[in-house]
Design a protein around this motif. Structure first.
Motif, PDB file in Angstrom:
ATOM      1  N   VAL B  78      59.803  62.209 -51.500  1.00  0.00           N
ATOM      2  CA  VAL B  78      58.994  62.064 -52.716  1.00  0.00           C
ATOM      3  C   VAL B  78      59.487  60.928 -53.605  1.00  0.00           C
ATOM      4  O   VAL B  78      58.762  60.473 -54.488  1.00  0.00           O
ATOM      5  N   ARG B  79      60.722  60.476 -53.372  1.00  0.00           N
ATOM      6  CA  ARG B  79      61.242  59.382 -54.184  1.00  0.00           C
ATOM      7  C   ARG B  79      60.287  58.201 -54.113  1.00  0.00           C
ATOM      8  O   ARG B  79      59.931  57.603 -55.124  1.00  0.00           O
ATOM      9  N   ASP B  80      59.861  57.925 -52.893  1.00  0.00           N
ATOM     10  CA  ASP B  80      58.960  56.792 -52.695  1.00  0.00           C
ATOM     11  C   ASP B  80      57.629  57.011 -53.404  1.00  0.00           C
ATOM     12  O   ASP B  80      57.077  56.089 -54.000  1.00  0.00           O
ATOM     13  N   ILE B  81      57.144  58.257 -53.346  1.00  0.00           N
ATOM     14  CA  ILE B  81      55.882  58.556 -54.040  1.00  0.00           C
ATOM     15  C   ILE B  81      56.030  58.255 -55.525  1.00  0.00           C
ATOM     16  O   ILE B  81      55.195  57.601 -56.145  1.00  0.00           O
ATOM     17  N   ILE B  82      57.160  58.747 -56.079  1.00  0.00           N
ATOM     18  CA  ILE B  82      57.371  58.565 -57.518  1.00  0.00           C
ATOM     19  C   ILE B  82      57.517  57.077 -57.851  1.00  0.00           C
ATOM     20  O   ILE B  82      56.914  56.585 -58.806  1.00  0.00           O
ATOM     21  N   VAL B  83      58.323  56.391 -57.023  1.00  0.00           N
ATOM     22  CA  VAL B  83      58.509  54.963 -57.280  1.00  0.00           C
ATOM     23  C   VAL B  83      57.158  54.246 -57.246  1.00  0.00           C
ATOM     24  O   VAL B  83      56.836  53.452 -58.139  1.00  0.00           O
ATOM     25  N   GLY B  84      56.337  54.585 -56.238  1.00  0.00           N
ATOM     26  CA  GLY B  84      55.018  53.974 -56.142  1.00  0.00           C
ATOM     27  C   GLY B  84      54.184  54.243 -57.379  1.00  0.00           C
ATOM     28  O   GLY B  84      53.567  53.336 -57.956  1.00  0.00           O
ATOM     29  N   LYS B  85      54.226  55.514 -57.821  1.00  0.00           N
ATOM     30  CA  LYS B  85      53.460  55.914 -59.010  1.00  0.00           C
ATOM     31  C   LYS B  85      53.944  55.148 -60.241  1.00  0.00           C
ATOM     32  O   LYS B  85      53.155  54.665 -61.050  1.00  0.00           O
ATOM     33  N   ARG B  86      55.272  55.064 -60.343  1.00  0.00           N
ATOM     34  CA  ARG B  86      55.853  54.392 -61.505  1.00  0.00           C
ATOM     35  C   ARG B  86      55.522  52.899 -61.505  1.00  0.00           C
ATOM     36  O   ARG B  86      55.298  52.300 -62.552  1.00  0.00           O
ATOM     37  N   LYS B  87      55.489  52.317 -60.294  1.00  0.00           N
ATOM     38  CA  LYS B  87      55.150  50.890 -60.213  1.00  0.00           C
ATOM     39  C   LYS B  87      53.733  50.663 -60.708  1.00  0.00           C
ATOM     40  O   LYS B  87      53.453  49.715 -61.447  1.00  0.00           O
ATOM     41  N   GLU B  88      52.860  51.576 -60.295  1.00  0.00           N
ATOM     42  CA  GLU B  88      51.464  51.494 -60.742  1.00  0.00           C
ATOM     43  C   GLU B  88      51.398  51.565 -62.272  1.00  0.00           C
ATOM     44  O   GLU B  88      50.729  50.770 -62.935  1.00  0.00           O
ATOM     45  N   GLN B  89      52.161  52.566 -62.813  1.00  0.00           N
ATOM     46  CA  GLN B  89      52.201  52.739 -64.273  1.00  0.00           C
ATOM     47  C   GLN B  89      52.780  51.504 -64.950  1.00  0.00           C
ATOM     48  O   GLN B  89      52.322  51.078 -66.000  1.00  0.00           O
ATOM     49  N   PHE B  90      53.818  50.955 -64.294  1.00  0.00           N
ATOM     50  CA  PHE B  90      54.478  49.772 -64.853  1.00  0.00           C
ATOM     51  C   PHE B  90      53.463  48.636 -64.968  1.00  0.00           C
ATOM     52  O   PHE B  90      53.382  47.959 -65.995  1.00  0.00           O
ATOM     53  N   TYR B  91      52.681  48.497 -63.917  1.00  0.00           N
ATOM     54  CA  TYR B  91      51.674  47.441 -63.930  1.00  0.00           C
ATOM     55  C   TYR B  91      50.691  47.659 -65.088  1.00  0.00           C
ATOM     56  O   TYR B  91      50.440  46.767 -65.885  1.00  0.00           O
ATOM     57  N   GLU B  92      50.186  48.909 -65.177  1.00  0.00           N
ATOM     58  CA  GLU B  92      49.199  49.244 -66.224  1.00  0.00           C
ATOM     59  C   GLU B  92      49.777  49.028 -67.623  1.00  0.00           C
ATOM     60  O   GLU B  92      49.178  48.388 -68.476  1.00  0.00           O
ATOM     61  N   GLN B  93      50.980  49.596 -67.774  1.00  0.00           N
ATOM     62  CA  GLN B  93      51.552  49.650 -69.120  1.00  0.00           C
ATOM     63  C   GLN B  93      52.067  48.294 -69.601  1.00  0.00           C
ATOM     64  O   GLN B  93      51.810  47.895 -70.722  1.00  0.00           O
ATOM     65  N   TYR B  94      52.807  47.610 -68.732  1.00  0.00           N
ATOM     66  CA  TYR B  94      53.496  46.403 -69.184  1.00  0.00           C
ATOM     67  C   TYR B  94      52.778  45.129 -68.753  1.00  0.00           C
ATOM     68  O   TYR B  94      52.518  44.254 -69.570  1.00  0.00           O
ATOM     69  N   VAL B  95      52.476  45.031 -67.464  1.00  0.00           N
ATOM     70  CA  VAL B  95      51.960  43.760 -66.954  1.00  0.00           C
ATOM     71  C   VAL B  95      50.603  43.419 -67.561  1.00  0.00           C
ATOM     72  O   VAL B  95      50.407  42.325 -68.102  1.00  0.00           O
ATOM     73  N   VAL B  96      49.696  44.386 -67.524  1.00  0.00           N
ATOM     74  CA  VAL B  96      48.350  44.105 -68.023  1.00  0.00           C
ATOM     75  C   VAL B  96      48.384  43.664 -69.485  1.00  0.00           C
ATOM     76  O   VAL B  96      47.803  42.642 -69.857  1.00  0.00           O
ATOM     77  N   SER B  97      49.131  44.404 -70.302  1.00  0.00           N
ATOM     78  CA  SER B  97      49.152  44.052 -71.725  1.00  0.00           C
ATOM     79  C   SER B  97      49.898  42.736 -71.953  1.00  0.00           C
ATOM     80  O   SER B  97      49.551  41.956 -72.846  1.00  0.00           O
TER      81      SER B  97
END
Lengths: 226, 123, 297
Positions: B78-97
């Motif tokens: 599940v570590r990978d699942i979480i990392v994947g999820k967090r990367k997605e969030q990272f993109y949404e939260q930080y990169v887009v803005s």
């Protein structure tokens, strides 16, 4: 029923007020009389015994304010509070009456404490049989307690001004009664009637009055808030 | 209060995030047992129903699983699942803005990449 | 879910004063409720009616499915810890603990004694000699050790220091986990307890303003800051619970989730959106000036 016993136990937790103070008060009154009796030679007949009866009225007044809000907020029903409190005073009155008869016997047996002090033997009240003495002691205590309890209940239900109101009405009623007695010149008859009352008649009269206090205080407390 | 929650976001979401963090940081290895609902409630001083909701969120995502009568465990991989999820969030939260703000300031994509590289170097 | 309390159209009037005005709600079994509102909002009056200590003016009131007045079956299952609880003058702490089991059938003596130790209560001291904090602690001991299916705490931590309050939350959660029951915490200090609550009822001016799951409320309000006209424009049609003008600027608190599009629009308008805590939300809702008005369409 368990809740009623709970209320009796709660009352009697305050052993000082219910069991000790009446005797402390009576005891100190007795002590004063003993001192006086040993100083003078004459026979003494005193009304000191009244102190324990009057105390019952005081505890009646006080106990409503002390225990009603406490017990109602602990989830007691008003009915149970009433029954429990009645049971408590009945128990205390029975115990106290028996104890008074016992010391009364001791008083006679010691030839009035050797100093001619008639403290527990009062003319008229203790003239009759043991049973009649017990009954009059018991009923006086119950009567005075419930008189106080009813006063406390009026205060609880309608507050200070309501209590004043009740006393004003009572005062007016008495004034009118006195006035009418005087107006129709009936004082002689009234006095004859009072003098003619036997102890048993007095006790029965007090019983009726007690029942009136009981009904009044129950009716008030049923509708009182905590 | 040892770990005050942010009262402006649902607490069950924060509980789920904290469990995920513990998994990411290795405090909760795969196949290890997760504290019980009541332990969570006591530790964070939160309502047990809220703790349950947070854990259920992770159960629904397959990150935790239930062993009957024993408790909750971290699923394997599940570590990978979480990392994947967090990367997605990272993109949404930080990169887009960040990209949006960069646009406002007239920073080109290349300039932005350079800035990120510089930032990474200085770290 | 079993309904423990069902109240509908409940009112209590004192002359012209409407202490409680047409309030309706239900409490379900096994949840921790927060009854929140300012002092004098009507919280205590509601709790007194639930426990048949005062009488309602009108409305329906059922506790454990029945009328509570003079109902032993109902009263047996409630423990209401009043903020202003009166004790007989001569009672010591241990007297209170000795009579409690006579009225609370689920009383746990061991728990009571453990709590007495936790709160360092002097058993032999008279109740009237206790400090405000100790008085509160006795209430907490009775409330928790009673294990009553419906336990109500009215401002339970007045006078308690931070350590003792923390202890209360700990022990409450611990015992609640082992013996789930319906608990109502009534308070005007929302900050500390809000995490413990599953459901929130907000009372103001005798009326029920809010009846919602605590988790739904968290993150359900936002603070919007920017040029006054733009803020008003943006918030048209939304439920604004607080407005604070500041020069040409305005900070407004709005109820309801903002969608991603709305957030985008706010950014375009140059507005900043910030989070609002449960505490702030309740404060704004019950705050008096311009509270909970509908923005002009």
């Amino acid at each position: 029923m368990s809740r009623v016993t709970g209320i009796v136990k709660t009352h009697l937790t305050d052993r000082l007020s219910w069991l000790m103070l009446p005797w402390i008060i009576l005891g100190s009154s007795f002590a004063v009389n003993v001192i006086i009796g040993s100083l003078i030679d004459e026979e003494i007949k005193t009304g000191g015994l009244a102190s324990i009866f009057i105390y019952m009225m005081v505890i009646g007044i006080v106990s409503v304010g002390q225990t009603y809000p406490f017990l109602i907020s602990f989830g007691a029903r008003r009915k149970d509070y009433f029954l429990g409190t009645s049971a408590t005073i009945a128990l205390v009155s029975v115990g106290t009456a028996i104890a008074l008869l016992l010391v009364g016997y001791v008083e006679r047996a010691t030839d009035y404490w050797g100093i001619g002090l008639h403290f527990f033997n009062v003319p008229y009240l203790t003239d009759g049989s043991l049973l009649s003495q017990f009954w009059i002691f018991f009923i006086i205590m119950m009567n005075l307690f419930f008189c106080g309890f009813a006063i406390g209940a009026v205060y609880r239900k309608v507050g200070r001004n309501g209590l004043f109101g009740v006393f004003i009405v009572l005062g007016l009623a008495l004034t009118v009664a006195f006035y009418l007695t005087t107006y129709f010149d009936k004082w002689g008859q009234v006095l004859d009637w009072v003098v003619g009352i036997s102890v048993l008649e007095l006790a029965n009269g007090l019983l009726v009055l007690t029942l009136v206090y009981v009904a009044a205080s129950y009716g008030l407390l049923r509708k009182a808030t905590a | 209060m040892s770990f005050p929650m942010d009262d402006s976001r649902p607490i069950f979401v924060q509980i789920a995030e904290r469990i995920e963090n513990d998994i990411l940081e290795g405090n909760l290895p795969e196949e290890s047992q997760v504290p019980s609902i009541n332990q969570f409630a006591a530790f964070y001083q939160i309502n047990p129903a809220t703790a349950l909701k947070g854990i259920n969120l992770l159960v629904d995502q397959g990150i935790l699983y239930k062993k009957r009568g024993i408790g909750m465990f971290v699923a394997t991989g599940v570590r990978d699942i979480i990392v994947g999820k967090r990367k997605e969030q990272f993109y949404e939260q930080y990169v887009v803005s960040m990209v949006k703000e960069a646009e406002k300031l007239g920073i080109t994509a290349d300039q932005l990449t350079d800035m990120i590289k510089r930032g990474a170097k200085e770290q | 879910m079993t309904k423990i309390v069902e109240v509908s159209g409940l009112s209590k009037h004192y002359g012209k004063v409407k202490a409680v005005d047409n309030v309706s709600f239900t409490l379900e079994e096994g949840k921790i409720y927060g009854l929140l509102g300012r002092n004098g909002a009507g919280k205590t009056t509601i709790m007194h009616m639930l426990t048949a200590q005062i009488f309602k003016t009108s409305g329906e009131l059922k506790v454990f499915g029945e009328e509570p007045y003079e109902n032993e079956k109902v009263l047996n299952r409630i423990c209401f810890i009043k903020e202003s609880q009166k004790y007989p003058e001569t009672f010591r702490v241990k007297d209170v603990l000795n009579v409690s089991p006579l009225f609370f059938p689920n009383w746990d003596k061991e728990l009571a004694m453990a709590l007495v130790e936790d709160f360092r209560l002097p058993l032999k001291r008279r109740m009237k000699k206790l400090s405000r904090g100790m008085l509160s602690a006795v209430g907490i001991v009775v409330g928790l050790a009673s294990r009553a299916p419906l336990t109500i705490f009215d401002e339970p931590y007045l006078g308690l220091d931070a350590v003792a309050r923390n202890l209360f939350y700990d022990r409450l959660l611990q015992d609640y986990a082992e013996y789930p029951r319906t608990i109502v915490l009534s308070t005007h200090l929302i900050d500390e307890v809000s995490q413990l609550l599953e459901h929130v009822l907000v009372i103001d001016g005798g009326k029920l303003l809010l009846d919602e799951e605590a988790e739904t409320l968290r993150g359900n309000a936002s603070n919007v800051v920017g040029a006054a006209s733009k803020v008003e424009d943006f918030l048209a049609g939304k439920r604004i619970i607080h407005r604070a003008p500041f020069g040409g600027l305005m900070s407004a608190t709005v109820l309801g989730q903002l969608s991603a599009q709305e957030r985008m629009r706010a950014t375009e308008l140059g507005l900043e959106i910030g989070p609002v805590s449960l505490q702030q939300m309740v404060v704004h809702m019950t705050g008096g000036n311009g509270n909970s008005e509908e923005a002009a369409q």
